[in-house]
Design an enzyme around this catalytic site. Structure first.
Site, short mmCIF file in Angstrom:
data_model
loop_
_atom_site.label_atom_id
_atom_site.label_comp_id
_atom_site.label_asym_id
_atom_site.label_seq_id
_atom_site.Cartn_x
_atom_site.Cartn_y
_atom_site.Cartn_z
N GLY A 280 0.85 -1.19 0.00
CA GLY A 280 0.00 0.00 0.00
C GLY A 280 0.88 1.23 0.00
NE ARG A 281 3.84 2.63 5.44
CZ ARG A 281 3.17 3.11 6.49
NH1 ARG A 281 3.13 4.40 6.70
NH2 ARG A 281 2.57 2.30 7.32
NE ARG A 317 1.24 7.24 8.42
CZ ARG A 317 2.51 7.24 8.70
NH1 ARG A 317 3.23 8.33 8.50
NH2 ARG A 317 3.09 6.18 9.17
CE1 TYR A 321 -0.77 4.27 13.63
CE2 TYR A 321 -0.62 5.82 11.80
CZ TYR A 321 -1.24 4.76 12.42
OH TYR A 321 -2.32 4.18 11.83
CB CYS A 347 -10.02 22.27 20.31
SG CYS A 347 -10.45 23.84 19.61
CE1 TYR A 375 -2.84 2.38 5.37
CE2 TYR A 375 -0.51 2.75 4.94
CZ TYR A 375 -1.60 1.91 4.97
OH TYR A 375 -1.47 0.60 4.59
N1 LLP Z 1 -2.17 -6.18 3.74
C1 LLP Z 1 -2.76 -6.19 4.95
C2 LLP Z 1 -3.49 -7.39 5.37
C3 LLP Z 1 -2.68 -5.06 5.78
O1 LLP Z 1 -3.26 -5.09 6.98
C4 LLP Z 1 -1.98 -3.91 5.34
C5 LLP Z 1 -1.89 -2.71 6.18
C6 LLP Z 1 -1.39 -3.94 4.06
C7 LLP Z 1 -1.49 -5.10 3.29
C8 LLP Z 1 -0.63 -2.77 3.49
O2 LLP Z 1 0.47 -2.44 4.25
P1 LLP Z 1 1.52 -1.36 3.71
O3 LLP Z 1 2.17 -1.94 2.48
O4 LLP Z 1 0.78 -0.13 3.40
O5 LLP Z 1 2.46 -1.19 4.83
N2 LLP Z 1 -2.34 3.61 9.19
C9 LLP Z 1 -0.99 3.12 9.38
C10 LLP Z 1 -0.74 1.85 8.57
C11 LLP Z 1 -1.71 0.75 8.85
C12 LLP Z 1 -1.48 -0.46 8.00
C13 LLP Z 1 -2.54 -1.48 8.20
N3 LLP Z 1 -2.41 -2.63 7.34
C14 LLP Z 1 -0.01 4.21 9.05
O6 LLP Z 1 -0.42 5.31 8.70
O7 LLP Z 1 1.19 4.01 9.17
#
Ligand code: LLP
Length: 419
Positions: A280-281, A317, A321, A347, A375
């Protein structure tokens, strides 16, 4: 390489100057560079040709135009809700390329997923196996399933985004995996296609991925001994990006390292396995910035506060975090540097975009918060009754508003006054 670069001392998104976008659409504003999304995507697919598969994790940025951009490149998608399935289909994504993760799927979501004909359910528990079996039998169809197994490895990331430890709520414990697969084989309406894991997000080292992969491959071998043959191994997402000084492995190195293990497995067992990934990221984080305008600057005895028009409701974020995002003035100019916190209008003391920063800025200036493509908008809210920002996608010299700024009326569109 970045698609957000200074040209004549003004930051551009691809060929478009950011001040022009702020003028046109107002602030706060999410701005995405289509070229970055496409380039990041190709980095994955060029190293991972079919039968391997890349499934973009929709939760990172689920804007329809972002999904459409990826769907046009033939993307697969990793989703976690019925809403995300609907978005993917609306954006032109193919149902058979969807993998459905998600810790607590409802009957309705499972029905919708079966109706659409998705490629795979990543099943989180024995109860969910029984649930999917029951619904598939009722509908007279067969559900393709993978079990999400928790490999119990330390992803060495922020505790809120680590998912692969035994104490986390995700997946089926490794010790329970064999009986769960045997159950899946006995239950009607299911066909076993894979094994799945996801150990966490924003990982900056390879080793946890490799450790998890060893455990998954050992499980796949044990399954084969019981005549349960796995077609593909889904290693989830999680590859980190550079927000500050992090040095995550390059996409190519990460994929080569995983493919190397797959090759070793093939040599030892003679069995072919396809690799699935769910980034994703790594696809969208550096493809987006949050553009915000400085409202005012005030100082106390200790530090300055640069008050901007974007807050924690727009980009959560940093507050949630303690995440660090690079924040720069979009005009490269001379002036007196201020030292202090960049804070929003919400606020809450925790409402900051950056702390202890040094930058040249005065009221009226535009700041770009980098790394906001993943995100960012996806986690935004209406807290403090703040309409959510618009989203703009830039492609070369063109710009498209791919989500309009919310209006006052949008804030209470689904509410009613008492009679
Ligand atoms: N697959 C599953 C089953 C997941 O739970 C996630 C992310 C991904 C793929 C994608 O992960 P990535 O490649 O994006 O790291 N809100 C948080 C991140 C939460 C990720 C949750 N799961 C942040 O802003 O850092």
């Amino acid at each position: 390489m970045s698609d957000f670069e200074f040209k004549n001392n003004v930051m551009h998104a691809e060929q478009v100057p950011l001040p022009a976008l702020a003028e046109h659409y107002g602030t706060p504003l999410f701005v995405y560079a289509k070229a970055t999304i496409e380039r990041n995507w190709r980095l994955f697919t060029e190293h991972l040709p079919p039968p391997h598969r890349v499934c973009y994790a929709v939760k990172a940025n689920s804007n329809l135009a972002v999904l459409q951009t990826l769907a046009r490149l033939g993307a697969g998608f990793d989703v976690v809700s019925g809403g995300e399935i609907a978005r993917v289909l609306k954006a032109g994504g193919k149902a058979e390329r969807i993998v459905f993760s998600g810790v607590a799927k409802s009957d309705l979501e499972i029905e919708e997923a079966l109706q659409a004909g998705i490629g795979q359910f990543n099943v989180e528990s024995v109860t969910e196996l029984e649930q999917i079996s029951r619904i598939a039998v009722n509908k007279g169809v067969t559900a393709p399933v993978s079990l999400r197994v928790n490999p119990d490895v330390d992803a060495k990331t922020h505790p809120y985004i680590a998912t692969g430890l035994e104490r986390n709520k995700f997946g089926i414990a490794m010790a329970d995996a064999l009986p769960a697969y045997e159950l899946a084989q006995r239950l009607p309406g299911l066909t076993i296609v894979g094994v799945d894991c996801h150990i966490g997000s924003q990982l900056t080292e390879l080793q946890p991925f490799l450790d998890a992969m060893d455990r998954m491959l050992a499980l796949i071998s044990e399954l084969a001994e019981r005549n349960i043959f796995i077609k593909h191994l889904d290693m989830g997402g999680g590859l980190g990006v550079r927000y500050q000084g992090e040095t995550p492995p390059p996409v190519g190195d990460y994929i080569q390292a995983l493919l190397f293990k797959l090759e070793q497995y093939r040599e030892q067992t003679g069995r072919e396995l396809a690799l699935y990934l769910e980034p994703g990221r790594a696809i969208v984080a550096n493809a987006g910035i949050l553009l915000t305008r400085v409202q005012s600057i005030k100082a106390n005895k200790i530090k300055h506060f640069v008050m901007v028009d974007a807050g924690m409701n727009d980009l959560l974020r940093p507050s949630l975090y303690q995440a660090w995002h690079n924040i720069v003035n979009v005009e490269n100019k001379l002036g007196v540097a201020v030292q202090g916190d960049i804070v929003g209008p919400v606020c809450e003391t925790g409402d900051f975009l950056g702390q202890d920063r040094t930058l040249i800025a005065e009221a009226g200036d535009l700041l770009a918060v980098h790394g906001a493509g993943a995100y960012g908008f996806a986690m935004s809210s209406n807290y403090n009754s703040r309409p959510r920002p618009a989203e703009v996608l830039v492609s070369g010299e063109q710009h498209f508003v791919v989500r309009a700024r919310e209006t006052r009326e949008d804030l209470w569109r689904t509410e009613t006054l008492l009679p």
